[in-house]
Design a protein around this motif. Structure first.
Motif, PDB file in Angstrom:
ATOM      1  N   ILE A   1       0.904  -1.349  -0.118  1.00  0.00           N
ATOM      2  CA  ILE A   1       0.114   0.091  -0.029  1.00  0.00           C
ATOM      3  C   ILE A   1       0.879   1.497   0.014  1.00  0.00           C
ATOM      4  CG2 ILE A   1      -0.047   0.205   2.550  1.00  0.00           C
ATOM      5  CD1 ILE A   1      -3.112   0.947   2.038  1.00  0.00           C
ATOM      6  N   PRO A   2       0.717   2.272  -0.667  1.00  0.00           N
ATOM      7  CA  PRO A   2       1.126   3.405  -0.778  1.00  0.00           C
ATOM      8  C   PRO A   2       1.417   4.081   0.615  1.00  0.00           C
ATOM      9  CG  PRO A   2      -0.280   3.555  -2.435  1.00  0.00           C
ATOM     10  CD  PRO A   2      -0.630   2.216  -1.609  1.00  0.00           C
ATOM     11  N   HIS A   3       2.487   4.701   0.865  1.00  0.00           N
ATOM     12  CA  HIS A   3       2.834   5.000   2.354  1.00  0.00           C
ATOM     13  C   HIS A   3       1.995   6.222   2.914  1.00  0.00           C
ATOM     14  CE1 HIS A   3       5.485   6.371   5.698  1.00  0.00           C
ATOM     15  NE2 HIS A   3       5.485   7.359   5.166  1.00  0.00           N
ATOM     16  N   GLY A   4       1.433   6.017   3.970  1.00  0.00           N
ATOM     17  CA  GLY A   4       0.581   6.906   4.521  1.00  0.00           C
ATOM     18  C   GLY A   4      -0.922   6.716   4.202  1.00  0.00           C
ATOM     19  N   GLN A   5      -1.211   5.682   3.285  1.00  0.00           N
ATOM     20  CA  GLN A   5      -2.576   5.394   3.179  1.00  0.00           C
ATOM     21  C   GLN A   5      -3.227   4.379   4.158  1.00  0.00           C
ATOM     22  OE1 GLN A   5      -4.666   6.302   0.596  1.00  0.00           O
ATOM     23  NE2 GLN A   5      -3.574   7.036  -1.014  1.00  0.00           N
ATOM     24  N   ASN A   6      -4.381   4.512   4.386  1.00  0.00           N
ATOM     25  CA  ASN A   6      -5.167   3.525   5.119  1.00  0.00           C
ATOM     26  C   ASN A   6      -5.678   2.190   4.243  1.00  0.00           C
ATOM     27  OD1 ASN A   6      -8.022   2.625   6.016  1.00  0.00           O
ATOM     28  ND2 ASN A   6      -6.987   3.218   7.863  1.00  0.00           N
ATOM     29  N   LEU A   7      -5.302   1.378   4.598  1.00  0.00           N
ATOM     30  CA  LEU A   7      -5.846  -0.077   3.855  1.00  0.00           C
ATOM     31  C   LEU A   7      -7.353  -0.068   3.685  1.00  0.00           C
ATOM     32  CD1 LEU A   7      -4.974  -2.625   2.423  1.00  0.00           C
ATOM     33  CD2 LEU A   7      -5.228  -3.940   4.546  1.00  0.00           C
ATOM     34  N   ALA A   8      -8.178  -0.120   4.560  1.00  0.00           N
ATOM     35  CA  ALA A   8      -9.481  -0.044   4.151  1.00  0.00           C
ATOM     36  C   ALA A   8      -9.910   1.235   3.318  1.00  0.00           C
ATOM     37  CB  ALA A   8     -10.260   0.208   5.732  1.00  0.00           C
ATOM     38  N   ASN A   9      -9.402   2.306   3.485  1.00  0.00           N
ATOM     39  CA  ASN A   9      -9.913   3.388   2.486  1.00  0.00           C
ATOM     40  C   ASN A   9      -9.283   3.202   1.177  1.00  0.00           C
ATOM     41  OD1 ASN A   9     -11.072   4.754   4.505  1.00  0.00           O
ATOM     42  ND2 ASN A   9      -9.319   6.084   4.997  1.00  0.00           N
ATOM     43  N   TYR A  10      -8.152   2.446   1.220  1.00  0.00           N
ATOM     44  CA  TYR A  10      -7.723   2.196  -0.229  1.00  0.00           C
ATOM     45  C   TYR A  10      -8.315   1.312  -0.888  1.00  0.00           C
ATOM     46  CZ  TYR A  10      -3.974   1.820  -3.761  1.00  0.00           C
ATOM     47  OH  TYR A  10      -3.033   1.868  -4.923  1.00  0.00           O
ATOM     48  N   LEU A  11      -8.626   0.387  -0.157  1.00  0.00           N
ATOM     49  CA  LEU A  11      -9.462  -0.817  -0.839  1.00  0.00           C
ATOM     50  C   LEU A  11     -10.899  -0.413  -1.269  1.00  0.00           C
ATOM     51  CD1 LEU A  11      -8.671  -4.165   1.446  1.00  0.00           C
ATOM     52  CD2 LEU A  11      -8.577  -3.769  -1.154  1.00  0.00           C
ATOM     53  N   ALA A  12     -11.340   0.476  -0.218  1.00  0.00           N
ATOM     54  CA  ALA A  12     -12.986   0.801  -0.592  1.00  0.00           C
ATOM     55  C   ALA A  12     -12.700   1.640  -1.863  1.00  0.00           C
ATOM     56  CB  ALA A  12     -13.372   1.922   0.462  1.00  0.00           C
ATOM     57  N   ASP A  13     -11.578   2.500  -2.274  1.00  0.00           N
ATOM     58  CA  ASP A  13     -11.779   3.118  -3.692  1.00  0.00           C
ATOM     59  C   ASP A  13     -11.412   2.351  -4.716  1.00  0.00           C
ATOM     60  OD1 ASP A  13     -12.247   5.655  -2.514  1.00  0.00           O
ATOM     61  OD2 ASP A  13      -9.777   6.096  -2.123  1.00  0.00           O
ATOM     62  N   THR A  14     -10.477   1.091  -4.414  1.00  0.00           N
ATOM     63  CA  THR A  14     -10.236   0.240  -5.419  1.00  0.00           C
ATOM     64  C   THR A  14     -11.031  -0.845  -6.046  1.00  0.00           C
ATOM     65  OG1 THR A  14      -7.598   0.014  -4.413  1.00  0.00           O
ATOM     66  CG2 THR A  14      -8.540  -1.717  -6.061  1.00  0.00           C
ATOM     67  N   LEU A  15     -11.990  -1.338  -4.888  1.00  0.00           N
ATOM     68  CA  LEU A  15     -13.159  -1.943  -5.157  1.00  0.00           C
ATOM     69  C   LEU A  15     -14.391  -1.529  -5.252  1.00  0.00           C
ATOM     70  CD1 LEU A  15     -12.138  -4.758  -2.438  1.00  0.00           C
ATOM     71  CD2 LEU A  15     -11.600  -4.777  -5.008  1.00  0.00           C
ATOM     72  N   CYS A  16     -14.414  -0.023  -5.106  1.00  0.00           N
ATOM     73  CA  CYS A  16     -15.495   0.741  -5.255  1.00  0.00           C
ATOM     74  C   CYS A  16     -16.907   0.101  -4.447  1.00  0.00           C
ATOM     75  CB  CYS A  16     -16.017   0.791  -6.780  1.00  0.00           C
ATOM     76  SG  CYS A  16     -14.989   1.481  -7.785  1.00  0.00           S
ATOM     77  N   MET A  17     -16.470   0.094  -3.118  1.00  0.00           N
ATOM     78  CA  MET A  17     -17.670  -0.420  -2.416  1.00  0.00           C
ATOM     79  C   MET A  17     -17.349   0.504  -0.796  1.00  0.00           C
ATOM     80  SD  MET A  17     -15.946  -4.126  -0.671  1.00  0.00           S
ATOM     81  CE  MET A  17     -16.412  -4.957  -2.285  1.00  0.00           C
ATOM     82  N   GLY A  18     -18.423   0.186  -0.185  1.00  0.00           N
ATOM     83  CA  GLY A  18     -18.213   0.947   1.175  1.00  0.00           C
ATOM     84  C   GLY A  18     -17.326   0.392   2.191  1.00  0.00           C
ATOM     85  N   LYS A  19     -16.922   1.267   3.237  1.00  0.00           N
ATOM     86  CA  LYS A  19     -15.971   0.879   4.006  1.00  0.00           C
ATOM     87  C   LYS A  19     -16.577  -0.446   5.048  1.00  0.00           C
ATOM     88  CE  LYS A  19     -14.339   4.728   5.712  1.00  0.00           C
ATOM     89  NZ  LYS A  19     -13.240   5.586   6.511  1.00  0.00           N
ATOM     90  N   GLU A  20     -17.925  -0.337   5.237  1.00  0.00           N
ATOM     91  CA  GLU A  20     -18.087  -1.469   6.213  1.00  0.00           C
ATOM     92  C   GLU A  20     -18.033  -2.797   5.481  1.00  0.00           C
ATOM     93  OE1 GLU A  20     -19.223  -3.731   9.186  1.00  0.00           O
ATOM     94  OE2 GLU A  20     -18.706  -1.479   9.233  1.00  0.00           O
ATOM     95  N   SER A  21     -18.246  -2.786   4.090  1.00  0.00           N
ATOM     96  CA  SER A  21     -18.281  -3.806   3.394  1.00  0.00           C
ATOM     97  C   SER A  21     -16.857  -4.479   3.334  1.00  0.00           C
ATOM     98  CB  SER A  21     -18.722  -3.630   2.072  1.00  0.00           C
ATOM     99  OG  SER A  21     -20.063  -3.486   1.782  1.00  0.00           O
ATOM    100  N   VAL A  22     -15.852  -3.495   3.242  1.00  0.00           N
ATOM    101  CA  VAL A  22     -14.460  -3.662   3.441  1.00  0.00           C
ATOM    102  C   VAL A  22     -13.977  -4.179   4.516  1.00  0.00           C
ATOM    103  CG1 VAL A  22     -12.289  -2.786   3.185  1.00  0.00           C
ATOM    104  CG2 VAL A  22     -13.795  -1.901   1.584  1.00  0.00           C
ATOM    105  N   TYR A  23     -14.449  -3.539   5.686  1.00  0.00           N
ATOM    106  CA  TYR A  23     -14.060  -4.042   7.004  1.00  0.00           C
ATOM    107  C   TYR A  23     -14.576  -5.783   7.074  1.00  0.00           C
ATOM    108  CZ  TYR A  23     -12.473   0.349   8.667  1.00  0.00           C
ATOM    109  OH  TYR A  23     -11.526   1.255   8.698  1.00  0.00           O
TER     110      TYR A  23
END
Length: 320
Positions: A18-40
């Motif tokens: 993951i790019p430095h300083g990025q939050n994994l859940a936020n990054y995945l939410a953007d990558t997968l185009c889904m809500g953060k709860e679904s990511v968690y």
């Protein structure tokens, strides 16, 4: 193998990339185009990642699915052949360059990184920043797909700025890795010079292109001479150059750093087939090391052999 093991390994690999300083859940939410709860819920193992989601993660993070699922059975390995899916050759070419930039950007700046390349032609990473040489490489590849017609001029060839920028970044990223080891054929410039002559005869490059290509080859040779004398790039990162005393039929590369390794095999002119399979990587490393044992070090030592090698390459270039 249970699903928790797979999810844990997948998460560990994503955290590494993951790019430095990025939050994994936020990054995945953007990558997968889904809500953060679904990511968690997926990160906690409550919901399984779908195959499409894993494929998207693999593509965006540069993670080998083979490595994640632990598919290390004897005599079996998975390779990424980096197929060209777009009918737009420039787009496909850019995707190939970006894929390998991703690898180099992941390993650069790490003191544990080591790059081994056994090559019978000049590695593109050493001349990707040269305008005419990089254009010629692209022209040669496009001609194989019958997208270049005669007469043709490299001077008039329009290359997108993002590709030029990627070429420069590729060259810089390679030079920022911990240690680099090159094993070269003693006539390493021969095949490139031969191809330039052939394309000139076919009127696929102009006489003026040929002059520029010769000038850049001589500049490249001067750069390689400095590299071989100092044994390091201008930024201080170590580079060792060996001349092989035996022939080898292809270009092989192996890149390693702490908790990561990848093997690359040159195919289809500009592309590489790669694998992160531990068995394949070990075989690749052993093969390159065996070539190294049958080679002569000319960087920082071997002055007589180095002078003879450079003069031989200069004579080859002067035939243009």
């Amino acid at each position: 193998m249970n699903k928790n093991y797979i999810v844990t390994n997948l998460i560990d690999e994503m955290k590494e990339r993951i790019p430095h300083g990025q939050n994994l859940a936020n990054y995945l939410a953007d990558t997968l185009c889904m809500g953060k709860e679904s990511v968690y819920r997926r990160l906690r193992g409550e919901v399984a990642f779908t195959f499409d989601e894993i494929a998207m993660i693999s593509c965006n993070f540069g993670i080998s699915i083979d490595q994640i699922i632990g598919n290390h059975l004897p005599n079996r390995a998975t390779f990424d052949v980096n197929l060209l899916l777009s009918p737009d050759l420039f787009k496909s070419y850019n995707e190939i360059i970006e894929h390998y930039l991703q690898v180099f950007n992941f390993v650069k700046g790490d003191s544990s990184t080591e790059i081994y390349t056994a090559s019978n032609t000049i590695p593109f990473t050493l001349y990707s920043s040269y305008e005419y040489l990089s254009k010629f490489r692209l022209c040669r590849w496009m001609y194989q797909y019958e997208k270049i017609k005669t007469p043709n001029s490299l001077a008039e060839m329009q290359v997108q700025e993002k590709i030029v920028a990627a070429h420069n970044e590729l060259s810089n990223s390679m030079k920022r890795c911990g240690k680099t080891y090159f094993i070269w054929d003693t006539d390493i410039f021969h095949s490139l010079v031969k191809e330039i002559k052939y394309f000139a005869e076919l009127n696929l490059i102009s006489a003026n292109d040929g002059i520029h290509l010769k000038e850049e080859l001589l500049q490249l040779l001067t750069e390689l001479e400095r590299l071989s004398v100092k044994g390091q790039f201008n930024n201080g990162h170590e580079a060792s150059i060996y001349l092989s005393n035996i022939n080898f039929e292809a270009t092989y590369s192996y890149i390693t750093k702490k908790d990561f390794q990848i093997s690359l095999f040159r195919v289809y002119s500009i592309n590489f087939m790669d694998s992160q399979n531990p068995h394949i990587c070990q075989m690749q490393k052993d093969w390159i090391q065996s070539l190294k044992r049958h080679s002569t070090l000319i960087s920082g030592s071997g002055e007589a052999q180095r002078i003879a090698f450079l003069e031989r390459q200069r004579r080859i270039i002067e035939t243009l």
